[in-house]
Design an enzyme around this catalytic site. Sequence first.
Site, mmCIF file in Angstrom:
data_model
loop_
_atom_site.group_PDB
_atom_site.id
_atom_site.type_symbol
_atom_site.label_atom_id
_atom_site.label_comp_id
_atom_site.label_asym_id
_atom_site.label_seq_id
_atom_site.Cartn_x
_atom_site.Cartn_y
_atom_site.Cartn_z
ATOM 1 N N SER A 146 1.101 0.954 -4.216
ATOM 2 C CA SER A 146 1.571 1.967 -5.168
ATOM 3 C C SER A 146 1.449 1.391 -6.569
ATOM 4 O O SER A 146 1.517 0.170 -6.749
ATOM 5 C CB SER A 146 3.037 2.308 -4.909
ATOM 6 O OG SER A 146 3.569 3.081 -5.969
ATOM 7 N N TYR A 161 11.687 -0.376 -3.341
ATOM 8 C CA TYR A 161 10.342 0.183 -3.176
ATOM 9 C C TYR A 161 9.344 -0.581 -4.040
ATOM 10 O O TYR A 161 8.271 -0.983 -3.579
ATOM 11 C CB TYR A 161 10.375 1.665 -3.569
ATOM 12 C CG TYR A 161 9.057 2.394 -3.379
ATOM 13 C CD1 TYR A 161 8.729 2.960 -2.153
ATOM 14 C CD2 TYR A 161 8.159 2.539 -4.432
ATOM 15 C CE1 TYR A 161 7.530 3.643 -1.983
ATOM 16 C CE2 TYR A 161 6.960 3.221 -4.270
ATOM 17 C CZ TYR A 161 6.647 3.780 -3.035
ATOM 18 O OH TYR A 161 5.471 4.453 -2.862
ATOM 19 N N LYS A 165 6.113 -2.771 -2.671
ATOM 20 C CA LYS A 165 4.721 -2.417 -2.969
ATOM 21 C C LYS A 165 4.002 -3.544 -3.706
ATOM 22 O O LYS A 165 2.796 -3.752 -3.512
ATOM 23 C CB LYS A 165 4.667 -1.109 -3.765
ATOM 24 C CG LYS A 165 5.138 0.106 -2.959
ATOM 25 C CD LYS A 165 4.278 0.338 -1.720
ATOM 26 C CE LYS A 165 4.612 1.636 -1.010
ATOM 27 N NZ LYS A 165 3.740 1.897 0.154
HETATM 28 P P1 NDP Z 1 5.450 11.054 3.350
HETATM 29 O O1 NDP Z 1 6.905 10.792 3.448
HETATM 30 O O2 NDP Z 1 4.991 12.433 3.069
HETATM 31 O O3 NDP Z 1 4.710 10.538 4.677
HETATM 32 C C1 NDP Z 1 4.989 9.270 5.198
HETATM 33 C C2 NDP Z 1 4.770 9.282 6.694
HETATM 34 O O4 NDP Z 1 5.079 7.961 7.192
HETATM 35 C C3 NDP Z 1 5.702 10.252 7.430
HETATM 36 O O5 NDP Z 1 4.982 10.975 8.381
HETATM 37 C C4 NDP Z 1 6.712 9.327 8.076
HETATM 38 O O6 NDP Z 1 7.238 9.811 9.292
HETATM 39 C C5 NDP Z 1 5.865 8.099 8.364
HETATM 40 N N1 NDP Z 1 6.708 6.930 8.614
HETATM 41 C C6 NDP Z 1 7.839 6.559 7.954
HETATM 42 N N2 NDP Z 1 8.364 5.464 8.523
HETATM 43 C C7 NDP Z 1 7.551 5.129 9.564
HETATM 44 C C8 NDP Z 1 7.575 4.113 10.535
HETATM 45 N N3 NDP Z 1 8.564 3.204 10.587
HETATM 46 N N4 NDP Z 1 6.590 4.063 11.452
HETATM 47 C C9 NDP Z 1 5.613 4.996 11.447
HETATM 48 N N5 NDP Z 1 5.528 5.997 10.551
HETATM 49 C C10 NDP Z 1 6.500 6.062 9.621
HETATM 50 O O7 NDP Z 1 4.911 10.048 2.244
HETATM 51 P P2 NDP Z 1 3.547 10.043 1.382
HETATM 52 O O8 NDP Z 1 2.467 10.675 2.143
HETATM 53 O O9 NDP Z 1 3.882 10.527 0.033
HETATM 54 O O10 NDP Z 1 3.323 8.478 1.273
HETATM 55 C C11 NDP Z 1 2.386 7.789 2.086
HETATM 56 C C12 NDP Z 1 2.244 6.389 1.527
HETATM 57 O O11 NDP Z 1 1.832 6.480 0.168
HETATM 58 C C13 NDP Z 1 3.553 5.600 1.517
HETATM 59 O O12 NDP Z 1 3.270 4.236 1.804
HETATM 60 C C14 NDP Z 1 4.031 5.744 0.092
HETATM 61 O O13 NDP Z 1 4.872 4.699 -0.296
HETATM 62 C C15 NDP Z 1 2.711 5.706 -0.633
HETATM 63 N N6 NDP Z 1 2.743 6.281 -1.972
HETATM 64 C C16 NDP Z 1 3.148 7.580 -2.178
HETATM 65 C C17 NDP Z 1 3.165 8.088 -3.453
HETATM 66 C C18 NDP Z 1 3.588 9.488 -3.745
HETATM 67 O O14 NDP Z 1 3.775 9.798 -4.936
HETATM 68 N N7 NDP Z 1 3.751 10.351 -2.760
HETATM 69 C C19 NDP Z 1 2.782 7.252 -4.600
HETATM 70 C C20 NDP Z 1 2.372 5.932 -4.273
HETATM 71 C C21 NDP Z 1 2.352 5.468 -2.997
HETATM 72 P P3 NDP Z 1 8.673 10.577 9.303
HETATM 73 O O15 NDP Z 1 8.563 11.684 8.302
HETATM 74 O O16 NDP Z 1 8.804 11.014 10.711
HETATM 75 O O17 NDP Z 1 9.690 9.547 8.891
#
Ligand code: NDP
Length: 254
Positions: A146, A161, A165
């Site tokens: 991130s 967080y 990252k």
């Molecule tokens: P979301 O919350 O929309 O999606 C994340 C997914 O990861 C969910 O399906 C969640 O499942 C799953 N997840 C969480 N914990 C676990 C675990 N222990 N094992 C397996 N799966 C897990 O997030 P984003 O799509 O926005 O983010 C995706 C990545 O991008 C993350 O690493 C985030 O930090 C990074 N990111 C996002 C940004 C943003 O602005 N959105 C910016 C920069 C980085 P469930 O919902 O069932 O918990």
Amino acid sequence: MKNNIFSLKNKVAVITGGKQGIGKVVAGYLADAGADIVIFDLAEASDVAAEIANEHGVQARSYICDVTNPQDVADKIAQAGSEMGTLDLLFNNAGICLHKEALECTPSEWSKVIDVNLNGVFYVAQAFARYLIANQKTGNIVNTASMSGSIVNIPQCQASYNASKAGVVHLTKSLAVELAPKGIRMNSISPGYIRTEMTGTVRQDWQDIWVDMIPFKRMGTPEELAGAVIYLLSDASTYTSGSDMIIDGCFTIV
Ligand code: NDP
């Protein structure tokens, strides 16, 4: 005519956190580039796998997998490798965010964020690399870091967080060097603010502040990350490893 160096045909790609958000959208684009798809998520995601298979005519399966549990990760990689025939590519993307002042953060809240975002990325990368080496394969990994790994977001407080990252960025560089002799590449992407389920529920006045601070004057979309992931996972980037691609609408450079 030259081969399409961005093609992912005849490759199988694992996407963690692929049930929703960035993982789900990027999984669709990897399938569009020809890859067969394996979704790992905490939640059941067979609907996502079926949708991708139907839309892109590829093989797609989903597995419930908790990235914080190294045994679960190793078991699901072995199972997916056997059921899909092989595994080649990994988009190591699952993550969570906690908005809480550091002075109020409990040890378990702190540990949970580090466990999913940093330990989880390590466990999945380690198991995937072990799988590749045991099967005499080369392969390729992209971790989701991130921009928060290099800047401190405001107005929300999210020290756990940000630290997790920053760890992902340097873990990527460290593993890229260790895995280079094995023919395994590893890079990271560092998105800025992206519209997903993770950011969609954040209070509106904070979102307004973010948009005001972004030179592009808007948040990004998951679709705008897909090209970078395809590039880094494909033969278009065969001399690139240990790099971090910041995709943030210019946020971090002003
Ligand atoms: P979301 O919350 O929309 O999606 C994340 C997914 O990861 C969910 O399906 C969640 O499942 C799953 N997840 C969480 N914990 C676990 C675990 N222990 N094992 C397996 N799966 C897990 O997030 P984003 O799509 O926005 O983010 C995706 C990545 O991008 C993350 O690493 C985030 O930090 C990074 N990111 C996002 C940004 C943003 O602005 N959105 C910016 C920069 C980085 P469930 O919902 O069932 O918990």
